[in-house]
Design a protein around this motif. Structure first.
Motif, PDB file in Angstrom:
ATOM      1  N   THR A 117       0.845  -1.191   0.000  1.00  0.00           N
ATOM      2  CA  THR A 117       0.000   0.000   0.000  1.00  0.00           C
ATOM      3  C   THR A 117       0.883   1.245   0.000  1.00  0.00           C
ATOM      4  O   THR A 117       1.946   1.258   0.630  1.00  0.00           O
ATOM      5  N   GLY A 118       0.472   2.268  -0.714  1.00  0.00           N
ATOM      6  CA  GLY A 118       1.247   3.499  -0.747  1.00  0.00           C
ATOM      7  C   GLY A 118       2.421   3.411  -1.704  1.00  0.00           C
ATOM      8  O   GLY A 118       2.613   2.415  -2.399  1.00  0.00           O
ATOM      9  N   ASP A 119       3.215   4.451  -1.734  1.00  0.00           N
ATOM     10  CA  ASP A 119       4.324   4.553  -2.688  1.00  0.00           C
ATOM     11  C   ASP A 119       5.591   3.943  -2.117  1.00  0.00           C
ATOM     12  O   ASP A 119       6.500   4.644  -1.658  1.00  0.00           O
ATOM     13  N   LYS A 120       5.677   2.633  -2.141  1.00  0.00           N
ATOM     14  CA  LYS A 120       6.822   1.937  -1.564  1.00  0.00           C
ATOM     15  C   LYS A 120       7.919   1.725  -2.614  1.00  0.00           C
ATOM     16  O   LYS A 120       7.657   1.672  -3.815  1.00  0.00           O
ATOM     17  N   GLN A 140       3.776  -6.009 -11.245  1.00  0.00           N
ATOM     18  CA  GLN A 140       2.318  -6.041 -11.387  1.00  0.00           C
ATOM     19  C   GLN A 140       1.633  -5.437 -10.161  1.00  0.00           C
ATOM     20  O   GLN A 140       0.412  -5.276 -10.142  1.00  0.00           O
ATOM     21  N   GLN A 141       2.428  -5.123  -9.132  1.00  0.00           N
ATOM     22  CA  GLN A 141       1.904  -4.503  -7.914  1.00  0.00           C
ATOM     23  C   GLN A 141       2.087  -2.984  -7.988  1.00  0.00           C
ATOM     24  O   GLN A 141       2.721  -2.470  -8.909  1.00  0.00           O
ATOM     25  N   ASP A 142       1.549  -2.282  -6.995  1.00  0.00           N
ATOM     26  CA  ASP A 142       1.572  -0.811  -7.039  1.00  0.00           C
ATOM     27  C   ASP A 142       2.754  -0.230  -6.264  1.00  0.00           C
ATOM     28  O   ASP A 142       2.578   0.426  -5.220  1.00  0.00           O
ATOM     29  N   ASN A 163      10.015  -4.568 -17.149  1.00  0.00           N
ATOM     30  CA  ASN A 163       9.057  -3.621 -16.579  1.00  0.00           C
ATOM     31  C   ASN A 163       8.385  -2.836 -17.704  1.00  0.00           C
ATOM     32  O   ASN A 163       8.998  -1.996 -18.343  1.00  0.00           O
ATOM     33  N   GLN A 164       7.124  -3.133 -17.922  1.00  0.00           N
ATOM     34  CA  GLN A 164       6.375  -2.474 -18.994  1.00  0.00           C
ATOM     35  C   GLN A 164       5.402  -1.422 -18.466  1.00  0.00           C
ATOM     36  O   GLN A 164       4.561  -0.925 -19.206  1.00  0.00           O
ATOM     37  N   ARG A 165       5.537  -1.090 -17.191  1.00  0.00           N
ATOM     38  CA  ARG A 165       4.651  -0.098 -16.587  1.00  0.00           C
ATOM     39  C   ARG A 165       5.405   1.214 -16.365  1.00  0.00           C
ATOM     40  O   ARG A 165       6.310   1.277 -15.527  1.00  0.00           O
TER      41      ARG A 165
END
Length: 272
Positions: A117-120, A140-142, A163-165
């Motif tokens: 959760t959050g910007d880790k 695939q996680q945030d 990494n395609q994000r």
């Protein structure tokens, strides 16, 4: 149900013990055989396995990429990563999967859900086969940032390309640079074999802060020198046997079509 594992060396593997327990959980007769083989016998042994009535098998180092030409299909995940750790015989085809990264993420998420959760920020140490699966699954996680440290930049950069994000930033640097930067990360993941049954660590954690979670995929010993360094700095730790169990669980569920649990196996390993 006949299952197996191909790799070298694998005599120390816990997989037969793990899958024996899974078979018992679903009241299924079966066996899990080790196929330890050197490179010059690999083709011969794979053909033996494919003709031996197996429902499927696991693949470990150094053959997670070597196995691919021997398969009929890869699922999209294994194709993207370029490595296979689980093979399933279904619809008269040998299909390759990769449960390493998914198993790793599930293991960490169960123990430390707050990391997701959050910007880790995450640091991965190593850029080999295990790192590929783990890095791709973490992407695939945030997370805000997932960096890679490795001995050679060529491999690290090749891994970065998975990494395609665009919203996840990734930088590459050496282990020496990583030692200076370790205090910048919420999760540090050690993916090399350094520390397996030896008193070695891939790098010093002298600058580590106690707010980090430090993870090592090595599971023999259960608490590696790397993890002991982290404990000494007051950090939380995540041990490699959890990934071992979760990736095995996902593989077994593909073979059997039934759900199994790792709770009791986790307790047994942690007694040792």
């Amino acid at each position: 149900m006949k299952l197996g594992l191909i790799g070298y060396p694998i005599q120390h593997s816990l997989s037969p013990w793990i899958h024996k327990h899974f078979l018992e959980q679903i009241n299924q007769e079966g066996q899990y055989q080790l196929y330890e083989t050197s490179g010059d016998k690999f083709s011969e042994v794979v053909e033996e396995m494919k003709c031996g009535g197996l429902k499927g098998f696991n693949v470990t180092v150094p053959y997670k990429q070597t196995i691919i030409p021997y398969l009929d299909e890869l699922d999209s995940y294994a194709k993207q990563i370029g490595a296979v750790n689980t093979v399933v015989f279904e619809n008269n085809k040998w299909i390759g999967y990769n449960t390493d990264g998914l198993g790793y993420v599930q293991a960490v998420k169960d123990q430390y859900p707050g990391l997701f959760t959050g910007d880790k920020k995450v640091l991965i140490l190593g850029a080999g086969g295990a790192a590929r699966g783990i890095f791709y699954a973490l992407c695939q996680q945030d997370f805000q940032k997932i960096d890679i440290a490795n001995r050679t930049m060529e491999k690290a950069i090749a891994l970065k390309d998975l990494n395609q994000r665009e919203e996840i930033e990734t930088d590459c640097f050496t282990f020496a640079e990583a030692e200076i930067k370790v205090n910048n990360y919420d999760l540090i993941v050690q993916t090399t074999s350094v520390g397996t049954n030896e008193d070695l660590s891939v790098l010093s954690l002298e600058k580590l802060t106690d707010t980090s979670v430090v993870s090592d995929i090595v599971y023999q010993p259960l608490t590696t020198t790397f993890l002991q360094q982290a404990k000494d700095k007051g950090a939380r730790i995540h041990r490699g046997h959890t990934m071992l169990l979760y990736q095995a669980k996902l593989a077994f569920q593909k073979w059997s079509g039934q759900t199994v649990t790792v709770t009791e196996l986790m307790k047994e390993l942690e007694k040792q």
